[in-house]
Design an enzyme around this catalytic site. Structure first.
Site, short mmCIF file in Angstrom:
data_model
loop_
_atom_site.label_atom_id
_atom_site.label_comp_id
_atom_site.label_asym_id
_atom_site.label_seq_id
_atom_site.Cartn_x
_atom_site.Cartn_y
_atom_site.Cartn_z
N GLU A 1 -6.85 3.19 -5.75
CA GLU A 1 -8.12 3.19 -5.03
C GLU A 1 -8.93 4.41 -5.45
O GLU A 1 -8.51 5.54 -5.21
CB GLU A 1 -7.89 3.23 -3.51
CG GLU A 1 -9.21 3.09 -2.76
CD GLU A 1 -9.22 3.74 -1.38
OE1 GLU A 1 -9.99 3.28 -0.52
OE2 GLU A 1 -8.49 4.72 -1.16
N HIS B 1 -11.04 -3.48 3.69
CA HIS B 1 -10.94 -3.07 5.09
C HIS B 1 -11.78 -1.84 5.42
O HIS B 1 -11.72 -1.35 6.54
CB HIS B 1 -9.46 -2.79 5.42
CG HIS B 1 -8.92 -1.64 4.62
ND1 HIS B 1 -8.80 -1.69 3.24
CD2 HIS B 1 -8.53 -0.41 4.99
CE1 HIS B 1 -8.33 -0.54 2.81
NE2 HIS B 1 -8.15 0.27 3.85
N ASP B 2 -12.50 -1.31 4.44
CA ASP B 2 -13.31 -0.11 4.67
C ASP B 2 -14.81 -0.36 4.58
O ASP B 2 -15.60 0.52 4.91
CB ASP B 2 -12.97 0.96 3.62
CG ASP B 2 -11.55 1.48 3.74
OD1 ASP B 2 -11.06 1.60 4.88
OD2 ASP B 2 -10.94 1.78 2.70
N ASP C 1 0.87 -1.16 0.00
CA ASP C 1 0.00 0.00 0.00
C ASP C 1 0.91 1.22 0.00
O ASP C 1 1.92 1.23 0.69
CB ASP C 1 -0.84 0.00 1.29
CG ASP C 1 -2.26 0.46 1.06
OD1 ASP C 1 -2.42 1.56 0.49
OD2 ASP C 1 -3.20 -0.25 1.46
N ASP D 1 -3.31 4.66 -2.39
CA ASP D 1 -4.45 5.03 -1.57
C ASP D 1 -5.14 6.28 -2.12
O ASP D 1 -4.49 7.25 -2.48
CB ASP D 1 -3.94 5.28 -0.14
CG ASP D 1 -5.05 5.48 0.87
OD1 ASP D 1 -5.90 4.58 0.98
OD2 ASP D 1 -5.07 6.53 1.54
C1 GLC Z 1 -8.47 4.92 1.97
C2 GLC Z 1 -8.20 3.73 2.87
C3 GLC Z 1 -8.83 3.99 4.19
C4 GLC Z 1 -8.20 5.22 4.80
C5 GLC Z 1 -8.33 6.41 3.85
C6 GLC Z 1 -7.45 7.54 4.27
O1 GLC Z 1 -9.81 5.07 1.69
O2 GLC Z 1 -8.64 2.56 2.26
O3 GLC Z 1 -8.69 2.90 5.06
O4 GLC Z 1 -8.80 5.53 6.02
O5 GLC Z 1 -7.93 6.07 2.54
O6 GLC Z 1 -6.10 7.21 4.06
#
Ligand code: GLC
Ligand code: CA
Length: 541
Positions: free
Chosen positions: A271, A333-334, A106, A208
């Site tokens: 992402e 994980h979100d 990541d 991210d």
């Molecule tokens: C992304 C991650 C998440 C995080 C956010 C801020 O959405 O997947 O877990 O809290 O970014 O970095």
């Protein structure tokens, strides 16, 4: 014929393969502190090899004060002591490669931790050379935040720093100040960090929240969100049009891609939580390439209905440009776990769906056991999002609980007190138990991954017909002379549908393999099957 058709030989690993996401805090603890670590992951590599996945992606392992559990990075070129050391990382990489798997890291480019030395410098004075590495603005005339931009995690996206009487911008927590990607030195420093890991041998990155990298330079207010209704979380009051998905972001991503492409065979995943027509822009263009795989999260919020899902496939396929390789995700994980969203009786059906769609699938750890969201009592809540905006179901702790490995008291995850509670149904939902069963979600997932590996039609094939017939979704995958037909029953009743004669290769509800289907396929409630219908291709066409 789709021009991305590849032969099994020349397809790239990230096109053919299955990606498995590990949340390192929760995979395997090796030292009894109740938090998973790199040495723990190494202990479980043989399991992942047995399961058959091709690549693992680790949520962040960099040094971090853990305000957002690692998504607040205070050093991009090291490992947090909670997880281990750089030496442990190198060991993990070697051991992963030794088992013919790839390792994806990541990378969190949008913001650092407020504890990053760069931000310490930046906030020290208005004239510090790193002042403009972050985004500072004067207060509005009333002394309040410079504009109406809101944080994804609740409250204004601006925090005032009393020392210099300016506000800094943070798309997420105040502890996560946004980097200023318009600054050439920021780009250079961050690109350097990428080289650091690529030289060590990592096989790629998941970047991210890339839609947030650049903000509108005019800093004017966001317009109201036309879809906002009372009762919705206040963070959605305004459309985030000025805060994200700005055109200049694609230059930054092209820079990431140039670096990744200067090494052999690496992958760049992005992402992006945006509508599909915006997601596909993150593939970039031939002159300005973007990520290889901008994550397609649209199954996560999808209605679990055959007609909706057929339309979703058609919409996505219709938006892809030549050279764009598709991908699908069912959980991470979100977001709420898939078994909780679709119901436990549909968990296997959902996995079959994910692994037979055209495009690279990403599996979330624990979904191979059918894990469901684990309720977290208020006093144990860890997630800052839930703490700041309680009551809307944003909390992500329920999907981040420890991996249950066996039926002992602490499920083989730790010898200490785990940082989040374990699933209460771990007597049944754990690796050891499901591995020993003749049929289980785990056994099924493994069989399915093996089938996908055996049949290039599933990993690389084009679609033939894709259609919904009432509660049934049917699609064909074609490769060379092979035709596989996938049929999924989204209803709680037994249904029948016409199908060319063929052999059942796999059923999500078990049994049936080598059954011959003639003309009419019977599907049990929530059953999905893969049928080899190649033999009858010609007579049917
Ligand atoms: C992304 C991650 C998440 C995080 C956010 C801020 O959405 O997947 O877990 O809290 O970014 O970095
Ligand atoms: Ca540990």
């Amino acid at each position: 014929m789709n021009d991305m058709s590849r032969t099994a030989v020349d397809a790239l690993w990230w096109q053919r393969g299955v990606i498995y996401q590990i949340y390192p805090r929760s995979f395997q603890d090796s030292n009894g502190d109740g938090i998973g670590d790199l040495a723990g992951i190494i202990q479980r590599l043989d399991y992942l090899r047995w399961l058959g996945v091709d690549a693992i992606w680790l949520s962040p392992i960099n040094p971090s004060p853990m305000a957002d559990f690692g998504y607040d990075v205070s050093d991009y070129t090291d490992v947090d002591p909670i997880f281990g050391s750089l030496a442990d990382f190198d060991h993990l990489l070697t051991e992963t490669h030794r088992r013919d798997m790839k390792l994806i890291m990541d990378f969190v480019p949008n913001h650092t931790s407020e504890q990053h030395p760069w931000f310490h410098e930046s906030r020290a004075s208005r004239t510090n050379p790193k002042r403009d590495w972050f985004i500072w603005r004067d207060p509005a005339s009333d002394g309040g935040p410079p504009n109406n931009w809101l944080s994804e995690f609740g409250g204004p996206a601006w925090t005032k720093d009393e020392a210099t009487s300016q506000y800094y911008y943070h798309a997420y927590l105040p502890q996560q100040p946004d980097l200023n990607w318009r600054h050439p030195d920021v780009r250079a420093a961050m690109y350097e960090a990428l080289h650091f890991w690529l030289k060590r041998g990592v096989d790629g990155f998941r970047l991210d929240t890339i839609q947030h990298l650049i903000e509108d330079e005019s800093f004017t207010d966001n317009p109201p969100n036309p879809d906002f209704r009372s009762g919705m979380p206040p963070t959605l009051t305004f459309a985030r049009t000025r805060q994200m998905d700005r055109p200049e972001v694609h230059d930054v991503i092209a820079g990431f891609r140039r670096i990744t492409d200067s090494y052999d065979d690496r992958v760049l995943i992005g992402e992006v939580y945006l509508p599909l027509e915006r997601v596909v822009t993150y593939y970039g263009t031939p002159g300005r390439p973007g990520s290889h795989l901008p994550f397609n999260f649209h199954l996560i919020g999808a209605a679990w209905k055959a007609s909706f899902l057929a339309d979703l496939i058609a919409q996505y396929e219709g938006l892809l440009q030549p050279g764009n390789w598709p991908n699908w995700v069912l959980g991470n994980h979100d977001r709420s776990r898939v078994a909780s969203r679709v119901g436990r009786e549909s968990a296997a059906l959902a996995t079959l769906f994910l692994l037979t769609l055209r495009g690279t699938p990403t599996l979330y750890y624990g979904d191979e056991l059918g894990l469901e969201d684990v309720p977290i009592p208020p006093e144990l809540v860890q997630d800052p999002w839930e703490r700041r905006v309680p009551g809307f179901g944003f909390g992500r702790d329920p999907v981040r609980t420890p991996m249950p490995w066996d039926s002992t008291e602490r499920a083989g995850f730790t010898s200490g007190a785990s940082w989040l509670p374990l699933n209460v149904d771990r007597d049944e939902k754990n690796v050891e138990t499901q591995r020993a069963m003749a049929t289980s979600q785990l056994r099924f997932t493994r069989d399915l991954i093996a089938l996908r590996r055996r049949c290039p039609a599933l990993s690389l094939g084009d679609y033939g017909a894709v259609e919904s017939r009432g509660d049934i979704l049917v699609y064909e995958r074609l490769y060379g002379g092979t035709r596989l037909t996938v049929a999924l029953n989204f209803s709680a009743t037994t249904v029948y549908t016409p199908l060319p004669t063929g052999n059942v290769l796999l059923s999500s509800t078990g049994g049936r393999s080598s059954e011959i289907v003639t003309k009419l396929l019977c599907l049990r409630p929530f059953e999905g099957v893969v049928v080899d219908t190649s033999l009858t291709s010609e007579e049917q066409d």
